[in-house]
Scaffold this motif. Sequence first.
Motif, mmCIF file in Angstrom:
data_model
loop_
_atom_site.group_PDB
_atom_site.id
_atom_site.type_symbol
_atom_site.label_atom_id
_atom_site.label_comp_id
_atom_site.label_asym_id
_atom_site.label_seq_id
_atom_site.Cartn_x
_atom_site.Cartn_y
_atom_site.Cartn_z
ATOM 1 N N LEU A 1 -3.825 -1.618 -4.868
ATOM 2 C CA LEU A 1 -2.590 -2.037 -5.541
ATOM 3 C C LEU A 1 -2.289 -3.525 -5.382
ATOM 4 C CD1 LEU A 1 -0.375 1.050 -4.589
ATOM 5 C CD2 LEU A 1 -1.665 0.647 -6.704
ATOM 6 N N ALA A 2 -2.808 -4.142 -4.319
ATOM 7 C CA ALA A 2 -2.562 -5.577 -4.124
ATOM 8 C C ALA A 2 -3.790 -6.419 -4.456
ATOM 9 C CB ALA A 2 -2.124 -5.847 -2.681
ATOM 10 N N CYS B 1 -6.807 -8.254 4.939
ATOM 11 C CA CYS B 1 -5.998 -7.283 5.688
ATOM 12 C C CYS B 1 -6.902 -6.395 6.531
ATOM 13 C CB CYS B 1 -5.174 -6.441 4.716
ATOM 14 S SG CYS B 1 -4.229 -5.091 5.483
ATOM 15 N N LEU B 2 -6.464 -6.111 7.747
ATOM 16 C CA LEU B 2 -7.121 -5.151 8.623
ATOM 17 C C LEU B 2 -6.211 -3.944 8.786
ATOM 18 C CD1 LEU B 2 -9.251 -4.261 10.762
ATOM 19 C CD2 LEU B 2 -7.931 -5.566 12.445
ATOM 20 N N ASP B 3 -6.750 -2.754 8.510
ATOM 21 C CA ASP B 3 -6.012 -1.504 8.689
ATOM 22 C C ASP B 3 -6.594 -0.774 9.889
ATOM 23 O OD1 ASP B 3 -4.541 0.836 8.424
ATOM 24 O OD2 ASP B 3 -5.822 1.645 6.827
ATOM 25 N N LEU B 4 -5.904 -0.850 11.025
ATOM 26 C CA LEU B 4 -6.333 -0.165 12.236
ATOM 27 C C LEU B 4 -5.886 1.297 12.217
ATOM 28 C CD1 LEU B 4 -5.396 -2.815 14.970
ATOM 29 C CD2 LEU B 4 -7.699 -2.255 14.193
ATOM 30 N N ILE C 1 -2.380 -7.622 9.524
ATOM 31 C CA ILE C 1 -2.878 -6.438 10.224
ATOM 32 C C ILE C 1 -1.836 -5.338 10.083
ATOM 33 C CG2 ILE C 1 -3.574 -5.446 12.439
ATOM 34 C CD1 ILE C 1 -4.381 -8.267 13.327
ATOM 35 N N VAL C 2 -2.274 -4.160 9.656
ATOM 36 C CA VAL C 2 -1.376 -3.005 9.548
ATOM 37 C C VAL C 2 -1.925 -1.876 10.412
ATOM 38 C CG1 VAL C 2 -0.609 -3.627 7.229
ATOM 39 C CG2 VAL C 2 -2.539 -2.063 7.505
ATOM 40 N N THR D 1 5.501 -2.381 2.331
ATOM 41 C CA THR D 1 5.867 -3.636 2.995
ATOM 42 C C THR D 1 4.686 -4.591 3.024
ATOM 43 O OG1 THR D 1 7.449 -2.432 4.378
ATOM 44 C CG2 THR D 1 6.818 -4.639 5.111
ATOM 45 N N ALA D 2 3.498 -4.056 3.311
ATOM 46 C CA ALA D 2 2.299 -4.889 3.301
ATOM 47 C C ALA D 2 2.074 -5.511 1.931
ATOM 48 C CB ALA D 2 1.091 -4.045 3.710
#
Length: 273
Positions: free
Chosen positions: A135-136, A118-121, A182-183, A105-106
């Motif tokens: 991949l992105a 992007c921030l991955d918490l 943010i994910v 989805t991201a």
Amino acid sequence: MSISVSEAVREAKIMLEPVAQEEALQQAKILVSAIAGIETSALAIHSEMVLAPEQLSDLGEMLNRRVQGEPLQYILGEWAFMGLPFYVDARALIPRQDTELLAETAIRFIRERGYGSCLDLCTGTGCVGISIAKLAGIRVTCSDISRDALSLAKENAELNEAPVSFVASDLFDRIPDKFDLIVCNPPYLTLDDMQTMQKEVTFEPKLALYGGGDGLDVYRKIAWEYEKHLNEKGMLLLEIGSTQAESAAALFSARTSVLNDLGGNPRVIIVEP
């Protein structure tokens, strides 16, 4: 004693049946493939190959660990997520297929909206953030309260040659920046979940599992702070437990929507301020 690959699979399946049940054959094939150094799909071709004594010894050790309930992924030390390899051990939660929906989805919104950061918490192994970066092709910051998890995530970033930076932080405490996206796959097991979980799950770090009495403690903290760290027209994506869609969404005043996983269960909340 020497036995063939096919015999090893058969005997391993019998040993694994009490703990792996209907997955015993597949897990037996995976373990035998690992010690034989061949792909699982090629087992039939190499069915008569004789395993060396040291290979049988290694297989026996692996089987003993699995029979004791240790997750297959920890025994192998590596697991795939989004088609990429990740080192896996007790420093972090095991990557799960359901979580691929969060990463997919991201990546979809990054491509549709042209997001550049992007921030991955609660990054854990780094599987979500690293997959997004790889991949992105955008800048990703991975954060976790656990320095052990961050050390594993750094190893995975190197393994995948992904352009990722890392911050040791309790959610947003040490995150000064803003991001387009943010994910987060936060701890969301309830107290009841923790008391009734499968033995395999008990090998995983409690810090990555327990989300408070109702499983929503981390979601509450994110809801209080996330907007200060989102750029204009940014988005928050959260993985949720299958029964938490309404209760988690109710914590946010912004527009929310829910995506279901392949099993038809609510799995990802989209939050758009």
